[in-house]
Design a protein around this motif. Structure first.
Motif, PDB file in Angstrom:
ATOM      1  N   GLU A 232      13.023   5.531  72.183  1.00  0.00           N
ATOM      2  CA  GLU A 232      13.455   4.819  73.387  1.00  0.00           C
ATOM      3  C   GLU A 232      14.336   3.625  73.009  1.00  0.00           C
ATOM      4  O   GLU A 232      15.387   3.399  73.609  1.00  0.00           O
ATOM      5  N   VAL A 233      13.895   2.858  72.006  1.00  0.00           N
ATOM      6  CA  VAL A 233      14.670   1.691  71.572  1.00  0.00           C
ATOM      7  C   VAL A 233      16.019   2.131  71.013  1.00  0.00           C
ATOM      8  O   VAL A 233      17.062   1.518  71.282  1.00  0.00           O
ATOM      9  N   GLY A 234      16.015   3.219  70.224  1.00  0.00           N
ATOM     10  CA  GLY A 234      17.255   3.726  69.653  1.00  0.00           C
ATOM     11  C   GLY A 234      18.246   4.156  70.709  1.00  0.00           C
ATOM     12  O   GLY A 234      19.453   3.901  70.588  1.00  0.00           O
ATOM     13  N   ASP A 235      17.747   4.790  71.771  1.00  0.00           N
ATOM     14  CA  ASP A 235      18.646   5.177  72.853  1.00  0.00           C
ATOM     15  C   ASP A 235      19.220   3.944  73.549  1.00  0.00           C
ATOM     16  O   ASP A 235      20.362   3.936  73.987  1.00  0.00           O
ATOM     17  N   ALA A 236      18.416   2.875  73.662  1.00  0.00           N
ATOM     18  CA  ALA A 236      18.898   1.649  74.302  1.00  0.00           C
ATOM     19  C   ALA A 236      19.964   0.954  73.460  1.00  0.00           C
ATOM     20  O   ALA A 236      20.934   0.407  73.996  1.00  0.00           O
ATOM     21  N   LEU A 237      19.800   0.985  72.120  1.00  0.00           N
ATOM     22  CA  LEU A 237      20.737   0.287  71.241  1.00  0.00           C
ATOM     23  C   LEU A 237      21.863   1.180  70.733  1.00  0.00           C
ATOM     24  O   LEU A 237      22.847   0.686  70.180  1.00  0.00           O
ATOM     25  N   GLY A 238      21.703   2.502  70.873  1.00  0.00           N
ATOM     26  CA  GLY A 238      22.723   3.419  70.380  1.00  0.00           C
ATOM     27  C   GLY A 238      22.685   3.620  68.878  1.00  0.00           C
ATOM     28  O   GLY A 238      23.722   3.776  68.236  1.00  0.00           O
ATOM     29  N   VAL A 239      21.478   3.627  68.291  1.00  0.00           N
ATOM     30  CA  VAL A 239      21.325   3.846  66.850  1.00  0.00           C
ATOM     31  C   VAL A 239      20.182   4.823  66.605  1.00  0.00           C
ATOM     32  O   VAL A 239      19.314   5.016  67.461  1.00  0.00           O
ATOM     33  N   ASP A 240      20.181   5.452  65.426  1.00  0.00           N
ATOM     34  CA  ASP A 240      19.067   6.296  65.005  1.00  0.00           C
ATOM     35  C   ASP A 240      18.061   5.463  64.229  1.00  0.00           C
ATOM     36  O   ASP A 240      18.418   4.474  63.581  1.00  0.00           O
ATOM     37  N   ALA A 241      16.801   5.867  64.292  1.00  0.00           N
ATOM     38  CA  ALA A 241      15.748   5.146  63.586  1.00  0.00           C
ATOM     39  C   ALA A 241      15.595   5.643  62.152  1.00  0.00           C
ATOM     40  O   ALA A 241      15.715   6.833  61.879  1.00  0.00           O
ATOM     41  N   VAL A 242      15.344   4.719  61.244  1.00  0.00           N
ATOM     42  CA  VAL A 242      15.004   5.022  59.855  1.00  0.00           C
ATOM     43  C   VAL A 242      13.485   4.990  59.735  1.00  0.00           C
ATOM     44  O   VAL A 242      12.851   4.023  60.143  1.00  0.00           O
ATOM     45  N   VAL A 243      12.891   6.060  59.202  1.00  0.00           N
ATOM     46  CA  VAL A 243      11.436   6.114  59.036  1.00  0.00           C
ATOM     47  C   VAL A 243      11.050   5.484  57.700  1.00  0.00           C
ATOM     48  O   VAL A 243      11.538   5.886  56.648  1.00  0.00           O
ATOM     49  N   ASP A 244      10.179   4.486  57.750  1.00  0.00           N
ATOM     50  CA  ASP A 244       9.639   3.846  56.552  1.00  0.00           C
ATOM     51  C   ASP A 244       8.123   3.828  56.707  1.00  0.00           C
ATOM     52  O   ASP A 244       7.572   3.074  57.513  1.00  0.00           O
ATOM     53  N   ARG A 245       7.441   4.673  55.930  1.00  0.00           N
ATOM     54  CA  ARG A 245       5.986   4.793  56.053  1.00  0.00           C
ATOM     55  C   ARG A 245       5.256   3.512  55.687  1.00  0.00           C
ATOM     56  O   ARG A 245       4.075   3.346  56.018  1.00  0.00           O
ATOM     57  N   GLY A 246       5.934   2.599  55.003  1.00  0.00           N
ATOM     58  CA  GLY A 246       5.308   1.326  54.675  1.00  0.00           C
ATOM     59  C   GLY A 246       4.915   0.531  55.896  1.00  0.00           C
ATOM     60  O   GLY A 246       4.012  -0.318  55.835  1.00  0.00           O
ATOM     61  N   TRP A 247       5.575   0.792  57.042  1.00  0.00           N
ATOM     62  CA  TRP A 247       5.268   0.080  58.287  1.00  0.00           C
ATOM     63  C   TRP A 247       4.120   0.744  59.047  1.00  0.00           C
ATOM     64  O   TRP A 247       3.801   0.301  60.158  1.00  0.00           O
ATOM     65  N   SER A 248       3.502   1.759  58.465  1.00  0.00           N
ATOM     66  CA  SER A 248       2.451   2.493  59.175  1.00  0.00           C
ATOM     67  C   SER A 248       1.061   1.943  58.928  1.00  0.00           C
ATOM     68  O   SER A 248       0.113   2.316  59.623  1.00  0.00           O
ATOM     69  N   ASP A 249       0.918   1.052  57.951  1.00  0.00           N
ATOM     70  CA  ASP A 249      -0.418   0.587  57.560  1.00  0.00           C
ATOM     71  C   ASP A 249      -0.378  -0.918  57.294  1.00  0.00           C
ATOM     72  O   ASP A 249       0.568  -1.406  56.670  1.00  0.00           O
ATOM     73  N   PRO A 250      -1.391  -1.670  57.754  1.00  0.00           N
ATOM     74  CA  PRO A 250      -1.390  -3.123  57.532  1.00  0.00           C
ATOM     75  C   PRO A 250      -1.310  -3.507  56.055  1.00  0.00           C
ATOM     76  O   PRO A 250      -0.692  -4.515  55.704  1.00  0.00           O
ATOM     77  N   ALA A 251      -1.908  -2.704  55.173  1.00  0.00           N
ATOM     78  CA  ALA A 251      -1.911  -3.047  53.752  1.00  0.00           C
ATOM     79  C   ALA A 251      -0.525  -2.977  53.136  1.00  0.00           C
ATOM     80  O   ALA A 251      -0.201  -3.743  52.211  1.00  0.00           O
ATOM     81  N   SER A 252       0.315  -2.062  53.620  1.00  0.00           N
ATOM     82  CA  SER A 252       1.658  -1.913  53.053  1.00  0.00           C
ATOM     83  C   SER A 252       2.734  -2.626  53.861  1.00  0.00           C
ATOM     84  O   SER A 252       3.895  -2.655  53.465  1.00  0.00           O
ATOM     85  N   GLY A 253       2.345  -3.220  54.996  1.00  0.00           N
ATOM     86  CA  GLY A 253       3.308  -3.911  55.842  1.00  0.00           C
ATOM     87  C   GLY A 253       4.080  -5.027  55.147  1.00  0.00           C
ATOM     88  O   GLY A 253       5.311  -5.111  55.278  1.00  0.00           O
ATOM     89  N   PRO A 254       3.400  -5.911  54.391  1.00  0.00           N
ATOM     90  CA  PRO A 254       4.147  -6.990  53.721  1.00  0.00           C
ATOM     91  C   PRO A 254       5.218  -6.474  52.762  1.00  0.00           C
ATOM     92  O   PRO A 254       6.299  -7.052  52.655  1.00  0.00           O
ATOM     93  N   GLY A 255       4.942  -5.368  52.049  1.00  0.00           N
ATOM     94  CA  GLY A 255       5.952  -4.802  51.161  1.00  0.00           C
ATOM     95  C   GLY A 255       7.126  -4.252  51.938  1.00  0.00           C
ATOM     96  O   GLY A 255       8.288  -4.397  51.532  1.00  0.00           O
ATOM     97  N   ALA A 256       6.849  -3.594  53.074  1.00  0.00           N
ATOM     98  CA  ALA A 256       7.916  -3.093  53.931  1.00  0.00           C
ATOM     99  C   ALA A 256       8.740  -4.249  54.484  1.00  0.00           C
ATOM    100  O   ALA A 256       9.964  -4.149  54.633  1.00  0.00           O
ATOM    101  N   TRP A 257       8.063  -5.351  54.784  1.00  0.00           N
ATOM    102  CA  TRP A 257       8.765  -6.546  55.263  1.00  0.00           C
ATOM    103  C   TRP A 257       9.779  -7.024  54.238  1.00  0.00           C
ATOM    104  O   TRP A 257      10.919  -7.344  54.582  1.00  0.00           O
ATOM    105  N   ASP A 258       9.398  -7.062  52.981  1.00  0.00           N
ATOM    106  CA  ASP A 258      10.309  -7.520  51.928  1.00  0.00           C
ATOM    107  C   ASP A 258      11.563  -6.655  51.863  1.00  0.00           C
ATOM    108  O   ASP A 258      12.670  -7.159  51.633  1.00  0.00           O
ATOM    109  N   ARG A 259      11.416  -5.344  52.077  1.00  0.00           N
ATOM    110  CA  ARG A 259      12.588  -4.461  52.049  1.00  0.00           C
ATOM    111  C   ARG A 259      13.548  -4.768  53.188  1.00  0.00           C
ATOM    112  O   ARG A 259      14.768  -4.725  53.022  1.00  0.00           O
TER     113      ARG A 259
END
Length: 320
Positions: A232-259
């Motif tokens: 939905e957000v991608g359609d609003a902004l006109g971009v495709d989403a990049v999937v990063d599994r690091g954002w799927s779990d609280p333990a790996s979120g900080p590492g995904a944030w750094d990227r």
């Protein structure tokens, strides 16, 4: 043996909702020959409505060419593809009506002995339909048949984006998510969107109001709720989403944030609420056992700015 046809369809809205149009074309799957083109202005409607109208027009054009064809409908709207394939619920009444229209055309093709399948493709691989949809947004109505492909000039095909696997999830890279050099006095901006299992139109509208329609990097966690909200957000902004599994779990979120921070520029990240809280807690130094007190309701936005020298500012949390 049934004839094989490929439908490429697209729709767009300049403003979401705004001036809208759709484009669709039909090719012979075996030869790639262009058989039909359609485009039409739609007045003021949303991106998703325009996408559905493009699909309907493409299916109708394929049915007109061969009512019993095996049709592959290819679109860059993950939302429409997943909904038409029956994997996602259709939550909005306008889209339910349009999806019913599309299914009626598909049923007529199947009843005649054909078939209809749906496939998502990156935007860069849908450039011909996109060009037709822009014709529609420009006010042009097109209904052309090229039954033998004669007289058709070179197709307008942009260079394809590259797709690859990363950590078990598909990742689409493109100009919107290329590294952005940080300029003096300009922060790296990140908008965290807490995914929702309910209607995802509210966070998409909130992101669109906040950032406008300019292209931004869009990253999503791999869960169904996050991917659907990101569509939905991608359609609003006109971009495709990049999937990063690091954002799927609280333990790996900080590492995904750094990227994301390392990439620079402005990034929208869609992830579960507990991951939003984990990242905010990481930035604020809040212990893990107290992070549940941070505001990150489903469907809400949090804004973070990272200035040179890693000076972090939490601009807002819990925005809807």
């Amino acid at each position: 043996m049934s004839r094989r046809l490929t439908v490429e369809a697209d729709g767009g809205s300049r403003g979401n909702p705004g001036v809208a149009g759709y484009g669709a074309l039909v090719r012979d799957t075996e030869s790639g020959a262009l058989l039909a083109e359609r485009a039409e202005p739609l007045g003021k409607v949303s991106n998703n409505v325009a996408e559905y109208r493009g699909l309907i027009a493409g299916l109708e054009a394929a049915r007109d060419i061969d009512p019993a064809a095996d049709v592959l409908a290819r679109m860059d709207s993950k939302l429409v593809v997943e909904q038409m394939a029956g994997r996602w619920k259709i939550k909005h009444e306008d889209m339910r009506r349009l999806a019913l229209q599309a299914r009626e055309v598909a049923s007529a093709i199947r009843d005649a002995g054909g078939s209809v399948r749906y496939e998502w493709i990156p935007r860069a691989q849908n450039s011909d339909a996109d060009a037709l949809s822009n014709d529609g947004m420009d006010g042009l109505t097109i209904d052309r048949r090229h039954d033998d492909g004669a007289g058709v000039g070179e197709s307008r095909v942009a260079e394809s984006e590259q797709s690859s696997g990363s950590g078990g999830g598909a990742v689409t890279t493109g100009a919107a998510c290329a590294p952005v050099p940080q300029r003096s006095g300009t922060p790296v901006r990140v908008v965290l969107v807490a995914s929702s299992g309910g209607s995802s139109s509210a966070p998409a509208a909130a992101v669109q109001r906040l950032l406008g329609g300019a292209p931004r990097c869009l990253v999503t966690a791999s869960g169904d709720d996050a991917v659907e909200t990101a569509a939905e957000v991608g359609d609003a902004l006109g971009v495709d989403a990049v999937v990063d599994r690091g954002w799927s779990d609280p333990a790996s979120g900080p590492g995904a944030w750094d990227r994301v921070v390392e990439r620079g520029g402005t990034t929208v990240v869609v992830c579960p609420p507990d991951v939003v809280r984990a990242v905010l807690g990481h930035l604020l130094g809040v212990p893990a056992d107290r992070q549940s007190r941070l505001a990150a309701p489903a469907g809400s936005l949090a804004g973070v700015e990272v200035w040179p020298g890693d000076d972090v500012s939490i601009a807002f949390t819990g925005r809807t």
